[in-house]
Design an enzyme around this catalytic site. Structure first.
Site, PDB file in Angstrom:
ATOM      1  CE  LYS A  99      -1.870   1.946   3.965  1.00 29.18           C
ATOM      2  NZ  LYS A  99      -1.624   3.283   3.878  1.00 29.18           N
ATOM      3  CG  ASN A 100       2.500   2.853   3.577  1.00 33.14           C
ATOM      4  OD1 ASN A 100       1.154   2.998   3.308  1.00 33.14           O
ATOM      5  ND2 ASN A 100       2.942   2.872   4.894  1.00 33.14           N
ATOM      6  CB  CYS A 143      -6.054  10.930   9.947  1.00 28.93           C
ATOM      7  SG  CYS A 143      -4.643  10.199  10.562  1.00 28.93           S
ATOM      8  NE  ARG A 189      -0.725  10.491   9.183  1.00 24.67           N
ATOM      9  CZ  ARG A 189      -1.073   9.465   8.587  1.00 24.67           C
ATOM     10  NH1 ARG A 189      -2.058   8.861   8.675  1.00 24.67           N
ATOM     11  NH2 ARG A 189       0.206   8.985   7.900  1.00 24.67           N
ATOM     12  CG  ASP A 223       2.433   2.179   9.520  1.00 25.55           C
ATOM     13  OD1 ASP A 223       1.952   2.730  10.091  1.00 25.55           O
ATOM     14  OD2 ASP A 223       2.449   2.065   8.259  1.00 25.55           O
ATOM     15  NE  ARG A 230      -7.123   4.229   5.074  1.00 25.33           N
ATOM     16  CZ  ARG A 230      -6.313   4.821   6.048  1.00 25.33           C
ATOM     17  NH1 ARG A 230      -6.567   4.949   7.016  1.00 25.33           N
ATOM     18  NH2 ARG A 230      -5.174   4.972   5.439  1.00 25.33           N
TER      19      ARG A 230
HETATM   20  C1  UD1 Z   1       3.750   7.504   6.108  1.00 26.58           C
HETATM   21  C2  UD1 Z   1       2.825   6.072   5.881  1.00 26.58           C
HETATM   22  C3  UD1 Z   1       2.453   5.816   7.294  1.00 26.58           C
HETATM   23  C4  UD1 Z   1       3.349   5.624   8.244  1.00 26.58           C
HETATM   24  C5  UD1 Z   1       4.398   6.568   8.333  1.00 26.58           C
HETATM   25  C6  UD1 Z   1       5.520   6.484   9.443  1.00 26.58           C
HETATM   26  C7  UD1 Z   1       2.026   6.458   3.792  1.00 26.58           C
HETATM   27  C8  UD1 Z   1       0.851   6.302   2.833  1.00 26.58           C
HETATM   28  N1  UD1 Z   1       1.750   6.391   5.016  1.00 26.58           N
HETATM   29  O1  UD1 Z   1       2.857   8.273   6.665  1.00 26.58           O
HETATM   30  O2  UD1 Z   1       1.578   4.226   6.988  1.00 26.58           O
HETATM   31  O3  UD1 Z   1       2.956   5.306   9.567  1.00 26.58           O
HETATM   32  O4  UD1 Z   1       4.907   7.064   7.241  1.00 26.58           O
HETATM   33  O5  UD1 Z   1       6.465   5.388   8.773  1.00 26.58           O
HETATM   34  O6  UD1 Z   1       3.125   5.796   3.237  1.00 26.58           O
HETATM   35  N2  UD1 Z   1       5.055  15.283  10.395  1.00 26.58           N
HETATM   36  C9  UD1 Z   1       4.919  16.746  10.623  1.00 26.58           C
HETATM   37  N3  UD1 Z   1       5.208  17.668   9.738  1.00 26.58           N
HETATM   38  C10 UD1 Z   1       5.171  17.118   8.446  1.00 26.58           C
HETATM   39  C11 UD1 Z   1       5.177  15.939   8.058  1.00 26.58           C
HETATM   40  C12 UD1 Z   1       5.158  14.796   9.295  1.00 26.58           C
HETATM   41  O7  UD1 Z   1       5.132  17.165  12.040  1.00 26.58           O
HETATM   42  O8  UD1 Z   1       5.095  18.073   7.478  1.00 26.58           O
HETATM   43  C13 UD1 Z   1       5.083  14.304  11.464  1.00 26.58           C
HETATM   44  C14 UD1 Z   1       3.679  13.438  11.400  1.00 26.58           C
HETATM   45  O9  UD1 Z   1       2.811  14.269  12.263  1.00 26.58           O
HETATM   46  C15 UD1 Z   1       4.451  12.406  12.463  1.00 26.58           C
HETATM   47  C16 UD1 Z   1       5.863  12.234  11.570  1.00 26.58           C
HETATM   48  O10 UD1 Z   1       6.034  13.293  11.424  1.00 26.58           O
HETATM   49  O11 UD1 Z   1       4.061  12.592  13.642  1.00 26.58           O
HETATM   50  C17 UD1 Z   1       5.847  10.938  10.538  1.00 26.58           C
HETATM   51  O12 UD1 Z   1       5.131  11.223   9.836  1.00 26.58           O
HETATM   52  P1  UD1 Z   1       5.415  10.996   8.179  1.00 26.58           P
HETATM   53  O13 UD1 Z   1       6.801  10.174   8.172  1.00 26.58           O
HETATM   54  O14 UD1 Z   1       5.185  12.341   7.351  1.00 26.58           O
HETATM   55  O15 UD1 Z   1       4.229   9.930   7.921  1.00 26.58           O
HETATM   56  P2  UD1 Z   1       3.515   9.770   6.399  1.00 26.58           P
HETATM   57  O16 UD1 Z   1       3.972  10.093   5.622  1.00 26.58           O
HETATM   58  O17 UD1 Z   1       2.094  10.720   6.775  1.00 26.58           O
END
Ligand code: UD1
Length: 420
Positions: free
Chosen positions: A22-23, A116, A121, A305, A397
């Protein structure tokens, strides 16, 4: 509403294949719009997040068709640069279209994805990085408008290694003028997978999978056919199911190396695990042992995850385990559902102390997020008696058919369609 019914107590036996990731597929689907032509993705998982992404691609002018062994995206006529709010709100990761749309169209209007179930996020890191590529970003409470006269490569240092922000920068940078260097990039295998796909499409990228990624922008891409890697979290979920329910199972999929941390944790819990290039065998014949400390971290650390699924297994371990969730702030919603089944878990901030109990008892529980839902299915396999898990739209999902997979391994489990 549909629910999953599981009667616990059966050991799992047999062999099943693991679905596509998925990711990995979500950013690859976003990447397909960078090319004014055809992309074919084999081993594409049939899950709700993919169906959402397909709707999104269709809404911006792509023609998407399922074929026998995968998905075809024709982005030749793709012409919109505005993403409808209803799609962004139904799938938070639709924000990865931002970089790809900038690469293709030079301007994008997209609504703010918001929080979410698992946490707030924010996307501040995405926007800060994109701004450094000569992009003007204007955002109100719920709309983001980005535009550029020409996308320009830049040296970008991420304050923390966000997976989504790294993907967005890569997706913009492959079409930018000049070179982009991302420092403190995410090292998750899905980043490597995205880069392998883009390189096959004609991009110039080095360093994927390390902390520093270098991208040299190109003008044109070519049609590509790509076979997706197996889903490491689905594999990890089924490994955890065997650790909890007991049994001997082979999972076929090419994501074993990427699951090393999870596999080592399960070994600490007493499972015997053999790893091949594209399969993993697991044998669990005793009560799981507690693990003194599991902390979720960025790759190659223990994945957030997999936290809920392992927590379910630790509820019946001999002794006390401590889990620390460092990535998302609301990932313990499953705890109160597990408590209904007899689990003894105490949560304080980021930490959850799991005191192993002799047995869980089946009951009606509710999933509030994807991986938490998978954790409840595992708890149902472990428990004595019948459990009914509602909220399965979350589970769907990310899992093509969790009930069918586990039933194929001998579990007494089924999806029940209910009109109530
Ligand atoms: C992706 C994965 C999700 C996984 C996560 C961490 C997908 C579709 N989803 O989510 O399954 O759990 O990586 O391995 O690939 N953050 C900020 N600011 C930002 C972006 C992120 O503060 O602009 C924080 C987030 O709130 C979170 C942390 O950084 O606490 C990690 O987020 P991120 O690595 O961006 O995860 P996703 O890409 O949303």
């Amino acid at each position: 509403m549909a629910f999953i019914e599981v009667i616990g107590g059966r050991h799992l036996q047999g062999e099943i294949p693991i679905q596509g990731s998925k990711n990995a597929v979500l950013p690859i689907l976003a990447a397909s719009i960078l090319h004014n032509g055809i992309t074919r993705i084999k081993n594409c998982p049939k899950i709700i997040d993919v169906y959402h992404m397909i709707k999104l691609l269709e809404s911006i002018g792509c023609i998407v068709t399922w074929e026998q062994d995968g998905l075809t995206i024709d982005a030749t006529e793709m012409n919109y640069s505005s993403v409808d709010k209803k799609y962004v709100s139904s799938m938070r990761s639709s924000i990865i279209l931002l970089g790809a749309l900038l690469g293709r169209n030079k301007n994008v209007t997209i609504s703010y994805p918001g929080g979410c179930a698992i946490g707030a996020r924010p996307i501040d890191l995405h926007l800060k990085a994109i701004k450094e590529m000569n992009v003007q970003v204007i955002h109100s409470e719920d709309i983001i408008f980005c535009s550029t006269s020409h996308l320009t490569g830049a040296k970008i240092s991420l304050a923390s290694p966000s997976v989504g922000a790294t993907e967005n920068v890569i997706l913009a940078a492959v079409k930018a003028d000049g070179i982009t260097i991302i420092d403190n990039a995410a090292m998750e295998p899905e980043i490597t997978e995205l880069c392998l796909f883009l390189v096959k499409m004609g991009a110039r990228i080095s360093g994927a999978g390390s902390k520093t990624i270098m991208i040299e922008g190109v003008k044109e891409f070519r049609d590509v056919e790509y076979t997706l890697v197996s889903d490491r979290i689905v594999m990890g979920t089924y490994l955890a199911a065997v650790a909890g329910a007991g049994g001997s199972v082979t999972l076929r999929g090419n994501c074993c190396k990427e699951n090393e941390t999870v596999i080592n944790t399960l070994r600490t819990m007493g499972c015997r695990i053999g790893v091949g290039r594209d399969y993993v065998n697991i044998c669990s014949s005793q009560q799981p042992r507690a693990v003194p400390l599991i902390e979720t971290e960025t790759y190659p650390g223990f994945p957030t995850d997999m936290q809920s699924q392992i927590m379910s297994v630790l509820t019946i371990a001999s002794g006390t385990s401590l889990i620390v969730e460092n990535i998302f702030e609301s990932r313990y919603k499953t705890v109160k559902e597990l408590a209904k089944m007899g689990a003894d878990i105490y949560v304080s901030g980021k930490a959850a102390q799991v005191n192993g109990v002799a047995a869980l008892t089946g009951c009606d529980v509710r999933a509030y997020d994807l991986r938490g839902g998978a954790g409840l299915v595992i708890a149902g396999l472990i428990a004595n008696g019948t459990s009914r898990i509602s909220g399965i739209e979350y589970i769907e999902r990310g899992y093509e058919d969790i009930s069918k997979d586990l039933a194929n391994l001998g579990a007494d489990i089924r999806k029940v369609e209910s009109s109530l």
